[in-house]
Design an enzyme around this catalytic site. Structure first.
Site, PDB file in Angstrom:
ATOM      1  N   ILE A 150       0.868  -1.184   0.000  1.00  0.00           N
ATOM      2  CA  ILE A 150       0.000   0.000   0.000  1.00  0.00           C
ATOM      3  C   ILE A 150       0.904   1.232   0.000  1.00  0.00           C
ATOM      4  O   ILE A 150       1.551   1.529   1.011  1.00  0.00           O
ATOM      5  CB  ILE A 150      -0.911   0.006   1.258  1.00  0.00           C
TER       6      ILE A 150
ATOM      7  N   CYS B 253       4.810  -2.529   2.881  1.00  0.00           N
ATOM      8  CA  CYS B 253       4.998  -3.726   2.053  1.00  0.00           C
ATOM      9  C   CYS B 253       3.890  -4.744   2.316  1.00  0.00           C
ATOM     10  O   CYS B 253       3.270  -4.756   3.392  1.00  0.00           O
ATOM     11  CB  CYS B 253       6.330  -4.392   2.383  1.00  0.00           C
TER      12      CYS B 253
ATOM     13  N   GLU C 119       4.164  -7.885   2.973  1.00  0.00           N
ATOM     14  CA  GLU C 119       4.471  -8.774   4.094  1.00  0.00           C
ATOM     15  C   GLU C 119       4.055  -8.145   5.414  1.00  0.00           C
ATOM     16  O   GLU C 119       3.478  -8.785   6.290  1.00  0.00           O
ATOM     17  CB  GLU C 119       5.974  -9.072   4.152  1.00  0.00           C
TER      18      GLU C 119
ATOM     19  N   CYS D 231      11.990  -7.117   1.824  1.00  0.00           N
ATOM     20  CA  CYS D 231      12.964  -6.061   2.127  1.00  0.00           C
ATOM     21  C   CYS D 231      13.490  -6.253   3.553  1.00  0.00           C
ATOM     22  O   CYS D 231      12.951  -7.047   4.338  1.00  0.00           O
ATOM     23  CB  CYS D 231      12.321  -4.684   1.963  1.00  0.00           C
TER      24      CYS D 231
ATOM     25  N   CYS E 257      10.961  -5.726   6.430  1.00  0.00           N
ATOM     26  CA  CYS E 257      10.025  -6.846   6.606  1.00  0.00           C
ATOM     27  C   CYS E 257      10.717  -8.041   7.253  1.00  0.00           C
ATOM     28  O   CYS E 257      10.119  -8.740   8.081  1.00  0.00           O
ATOM     29  CB  CYS E 257       9.409  -7.237   5.259  1.00  0.00           C
TER      30      CYS E 257
HETATM   31  N1  THU Z   1       7.468  -4.281  -1.748  1.00  0.00           N
HETATM   32  C1  THU Z   1       6.756  -5.181  -1.031  1.00  0.00           C
HETATM   33  O1  THU Z   1       5.554  -4.992  -0.790  1.00  0.00           O
HETATM   34  N2  THU Z   1       7.385  -6.297  -0.594  1.00  0.00           N
HETATM   35  C2  THU Z   1       8.653  -6.649  -0.929  1.00  0.00           C
HETATM   36  O2  THU Z   1       9.092  -7.711  -0.557  1.00  0.00           O
HETATM   37  C3  THU Z   1       9.478  -5.739  -1.745  1.00  0.00           C
HETATM   38  C4  THU Z   1       8.883  -4.418  -2.035  1.00  0.00           C
HETATM   39  C5  THU Z   1       6.774  -3.094  -2.300  1.00  0.00           C
HETATM   40  C6  THU Z   1       7.102  -1.793  -1.660  1.00  0.00           C
HETATM   41  C7  THU Z   1       6.728  -0.830  -2.780  1.00  0.00           C
HETATM   42  O3  THU Z   1       5.337  -0.579  -2.724  1.00  0.00           O
HETATM   43  C8  THU Z   1       7.009  -1.599  -4.058  1.00  0.00           C
HETATM   44  O4  THU Z   1       7.067  -2.961  -3.678  1.00  0.00           O
HETATM   45  C9  THU Z   1       8.303  -1.217  -4.753  1.00  0.00           C
HETATM   46  O5  THU Z   1       9.365  -1.246  -3.872  1.00  0.00           O
END
Ligand code: THU
Length: 142
Positions: free
Chosen positions: A49, A59, A61, A96, A99
Site C-alpha cells: 500500500i 509492504c 508482508e 525487504c 520486513c
Molecule cells: N514491496 C513489497 O511490498 N514487498 C517486498 O518484498 C518488496 C517491495 C513493495 C514496496 C513498494 O510498494 C514496491 O514494492 C516497490 O518497492
C-alpha cells in the site's frame, strides 16, 4: 519443525497471488501480494500500500503481519511473497530488510519459512535465518 508440503505451498501461493489485484502501487507500479500461515492453519493476506509521501508506504508482508497480530495471532509457520512490475510474476520478490526484521520479532528464524514464487509450479523456500543471518530479535534484549 513443520514441513512445507506442496499442497501447503500451493495454498499460500494462490492466496498471495489473489492479493495482487488489491495492491495499491500507483507510484512504483510494482504489485506485491503476501500470504502468512499461522500455526493454527489460518492464512492472513496482505498487499503493498503506497503513499504520495512515499515514506508511509507499507509492504505486502508487513500488511499481512500487522493484520494477523492485530487479530490476536502470534504463532507463525510461513509466509509466501509474490510480486512484479504491473503484477507480472517474472522473478522472485524477496522481502525487504524492514520486513525481515518484522518477521524476526514474531518468528523463530530457524523454523519460519519464506516462500518466494512466480507461480504454483515455481517456488523456492528459505528459512528466515538464511535471509537474516545474525538477526537482532526479542531474545537479544533479555
Ligand atoms: N514491496 C513489497 O511490498 N514487498 C517486498 O518484498 C518488496 C517491495 C513493495 C514496496 C513498494 O510498494 C514496491 O514494492 C516497490 O518497492
Amino acid at each position: 519443525m513443520q514441513e512445507m508440503t506442496r499442497e501447503k505451498a500451493r495454498r499460500l501461493i494462490e492466496a498471495a497471488s489473489a492479493q495482487l489485484k488489491y495492491s495499491y502501487a500507483p507510484y512504483s507500479d510494482f504489485r506485491v501480494g503476501a500470504a502468512l500461515l499461522a500455526r493454527d492453519g489460518r492464512v492472513y493476506t496482505g498487499c503493498n500500500i503506497e503513499n504520495a509521501a512515499y515514506g508511509p508506504s507499507n509492504c505486502a508482508e508487513r500488511t499481512a503481519f500487522f493484520k494477523a497480530v492485530s487479530e490476536g495471532a502470534r504463532d507463525f509457520e510461513a509466509i509466501c511473497v509474490v510480486g512484479g512490475k504491473a503484477g507480472r510474476l517474472t522473478s522472485y520478490t524477496p522481502p525487504c530488510g524492514v520486513c525481515r526484521q518484522v518477521m524476526m520479532e514474531f518468528c523463530n528464524p530457524e523454523e519460519f519459512q519464506v516462500i518466494l514464487a512466480t507461480g504454483t509450479e515455481d517456488y523456492k523456500t528459505y528459512r528466515l535465518k538464511e535471509l537474516l543471518p545474525l538477526g537482532f530479535g526479542p531474545g537479544n534484549l533479555t
